[in-house]
Design a protein around this motif. Structure first.
Motif, PDB file in Angstrom:
ATOM      1  N   ARG A  93       0.844  -1.183   0.000  1.00  0.00           N
ATOM      2  CA  ARG A  93       0.000   0.000   0.000  1.00  0.00           C
ATOM      3  C   ARG A  93       0.881   1.235   0.000  1.00  0.00           C
ATOM      4  O   ARG A  93       1.979   1.223   0.562  1.00  0.00           O
ATOM      5  CB  ARG A  93      -0.919   0.038   1.234  1.00  0.00           C
ATOM      6  CG  ARG A  93      -1.706  -1.216   1.525  1.00  0.00           C
ATOM      7  CD  ARG A  93      -2.358  -1.835   0.328  1.00  0.00           C
ATOM      8  NE  ARG A  93      -3.318  -0.942  -0.319  1.00  0.00           N
ATOM      9  CZ  ARG A  93      -3.814  -1.142  -1.526  1.00  0.00           C
ATOM     10  NH1 ARG A  93      -3.418  -2.191  -2.233  1.00  0.00           N
ATOM     11  NH2 ARG A  93      -4.681  -0.308  -2.035  1.00  0.00           N
ATOM     12  N   ASP A  97      -2.876   5.722  -2.219  1.00  0.00           N
ATOM     13  CA  ASP A  97      -4.063   4.865  -2.292  1.00  0.00           C
ATOM     14  C   ASP A  97      -5.267   5.515  -1.615  1.00  0.00           C
ATOM     15  O   ASP A  97      -6.419   5.201  -1.924  1.00  0.00           O
ATOM     16  CB  ASP A  97      -3.790   3.506  -1.648  1.00  0.00           C
ATOM     17  CG  ASP A  97      -2.786   2.686  -2.450  1.00  0.00           C
ATOM     18  OD1 ASP A  97      -2.707   2.895  -3.668  1.00  0.00           O
ATOM     19  OD2 ASP A  97      -2.084   1.857  -1.852  1.00  0.00           O
ATOM     20  N   SER A 100      -7.535   6.957  -4.156  1.00  0.00           N
ATOM     21  CA  SER A 100      -8.353   5.975  -4.869  1.00  0.00           C
ATOM     22  C   SER A 100      -9.517   5.565  -3.982  1.00  0.00           C
ATOM     23  O   SER A 100     -10.649   5.426  -4.443  1.00  0.00           O
ATOM     24  CB  SER A 100      -7.522   4.752  -5.240  1.00  0.00           C
ATOM     25  OG  SER A 100      -6.361   5.156  -5.928  1.00  0.00           O
ATOM     26  N   ALA A 101      -9.254   5.398  -2.678  1.00  0.00           N
ATOM     27  CA  ALA A 101     -10.304   4.988  -1.744  1.00  0.00           C
ATOM     28  C   ALA A 101     -11.396   6.056  -1.642  1.00  0.00           C
ATOM     29  O   ALA A 101     -12.581   5.736  -1.537  1.00  0.00           O
ATOM     30  CB  ALA A 101      -9.698   4.721  -0.369  1.00  0.00           C
ATOM     31  N   GLU A 103     -12.431   8.012  -3.900  1.00  0.00           N
ATOM     32  CA  GLU A 103     -13.188   8.142  -5.162  1.00  0.00           C
ATOM     33  C   GLU A 103     -13.636   9.566  -5.443  1.00  0.00           C
ATOM     34  O   GLU A 103     -14.807   9.846  -5.719  1.00  0.00           O
ATOM     35  CB  GLU A 103     -14.397   7.195  -5.149  1.00  0.00           C
ATOM     36  CG  GLU A 103     -13.983   5.729  -5.133  1.00  0.00           C
ATOM     37  CD  GLU A 103     -15.175   4.783  -5.184  1.00  0.00           C
ATOM     38  OE1 GLU A 103     -16.283   5.235  -5.526  1.00  0.00           O
ATOM     39  OE2 GLU A 103     -14.989   3.591  -4.886  1.00  0.00           O
TER      40      GLU A 103
END
Ligand SMILES: [Mn+2]
Length: 397
Positions: A93, A97, A100-101, A103
């Motif tokens: 990780r 990231d 991305s989580a 959104e």
């Protein structure tokens, strides 16, 4: 359709501990202010946005504000991962990231190869290629580094082809990669020496469907093009000056514009006036100490380089004292009068490579340690191997 193409921001990079905090985000502030005024559709960051996979909290926070301020104004952010922040294996990780989580609309983090779409633009992304990610051990029996590089090259180009075939509309296609091209120029202090870096040839990127190739990784700004289709292959270079090798380089980013219905972009380099300044005082002869540009020293990370016939250590000592008081940051002395890479006085920050530092350390220890004396070479070799592992793909070794 307008895109700002930047790369190698290395946020969180600590050039010199004595440097003032005001420099930390000076270049990001400039990029942000510029973007908010110019209102591009997308800010494309072609890798090495952060200097580390898990940057300090205050660095994460500053970038989060950047994301907020741009997206609030309708500007998309496309982030390709580079060797400094990318995951060296699929499971690892990374700080990015988080995005991305969340959104967040019009924010994409491309840590995997693929075809992405943002605001109608097709973006084929090739993050920094880690060997472990590209070549599964059981699949290929790799005999040598050269063979591995060749295989990785093939895997990358095949994938790009595959993703280009997936493009289903007439909108512009941008290829973005964090990798060096063999025709490119590498900055004099960007250490790539230990890591057998994979490079790709510009002629292999000559895909006629592509309108613009947004590169990252090489820290020197350069514009190349493919031989047949004349596709621009552009490195904006690092947004900041990161070391003395970049002392005389212009820093900034590209503004790339596609006018309605065309696929040929116009490009303009926007210079960053807030990049930190480096200043090397070359001393070839004793009189050169009188030619120091003190205005420049006040604003710059300054070093002394001894060359040719410089001899007078008294003059040198008083110059050092004055620089310690009056320069922005005094970084030390490099002695290039003798064998290459030997340093005078205190060894300065990054004046020698880690490999040389290990050798130097071992030679020192060997003086009163029989075991080290006997096994010096073996230890150096193993340490170098470990460094390679730890820094795989990093420019730090
Ligand atoms: Mn890089």
């Amino acid at each position: 359709m307008k895109i700002i193409h930047t790369a190698d921001l290395h946020l969180g990079f600590n050039a010199y501990p004595k440097e003032g905090a005001e420099q930390r985000f000076a270049s990001l502030n400039f990029l942000e202010d510029y973007a908010l005024k110019s209102k591009p559709d997308i800010v494309l960051i072609a890798g090495d946005l952060f200097d580390r996979r898990d940057p300090p909290s205050f660095v994460q926070e500053r970038f989060a504000l950047f994301v907020k301020n741009l997206t609030k104004n309708g500007i998309g952010i496309f982030i390709l991962t580079g060797n400094h922040e990318g995951p060296p294996n699929k499971e690892r990780r990374i700080h990015l990231d988080v995005y991305s989580a969340l959104e967040i609309p019009n924010v994409i983090v491309a840590r995997k190869m693929g075809l992405y779409k943002m605001k109608g633009v097709n973006i084929v992304a090739v993050p920094y290629p880690y060997k472990k990610n590209l070549l599964a051990k059981d699949k290929y029996k790799i005999e040598s580094e050269e063979e591995a590089a060749k295989l990785m090259n093939e895997v990358i180009l095949k994938s790009v082809k595959k993703y280009l075939e997936k493009v289903s509309d007439k909108n512009p296609v941008i290829l973005t990669m964090h990798i060096g091209v063999s025709e490119g120029k590498v900055g004099s202090e960007q250490y790539l020496a230990l890591t057998n870096e994979l490079t790709i040839s510009v002629s292999d990127l000559d895909f006629e469907e592509v309108s613009y190739i947004a590169m990252g990784h090489l820290h020197e700004m350069q514009m190349l093009s493919t031989p047949r289709n004349n596709i621009p292959v552009v490195y904006p270079g690092s947004l900041e000056r990161l070391n003395f090798g970049e002392e005389n380089n212009k820093k900034g980013f590209f503004e790339v514009e596609f006018s309605e219905g065309t696929h040929t972009p116009s490009m303009e380099f926007v210079e960053n006036p807030f990049a930190r300044s480096f200043y090397t005082i070359n001393l070839r002869k004793d009189e050169d100490t009188e030619n120091v540009d003190w205005n420049k020293a006040k604003k710059s990370i300054t070093r002394i380089k001894l060359l040719e016939d410089f001899e007078n250590e008294e003059i040198l000592k008083s110059l050092i004292e004055k620089l310690k008081k009056e320069s922005y940051v005094f970084a030390g002395i490099t002695d290039s009068r003798r064998e290459k890479d030997e340093t005078a006085f205190a060894v300065t920050h990054r004046a020698i490579s880690p490999k040389q530092a290990i050798e130097k350390y071992l030679s020192e220890k060997a003086k009163n340690n029989e075991f080290i004396k006997k096994e010096k070479e073996k230890i150096a070799e193993v340490s170098t191997e470990i460094l390679k592992e730890v820094f795989e793909g990093s420019e730090e070794v």
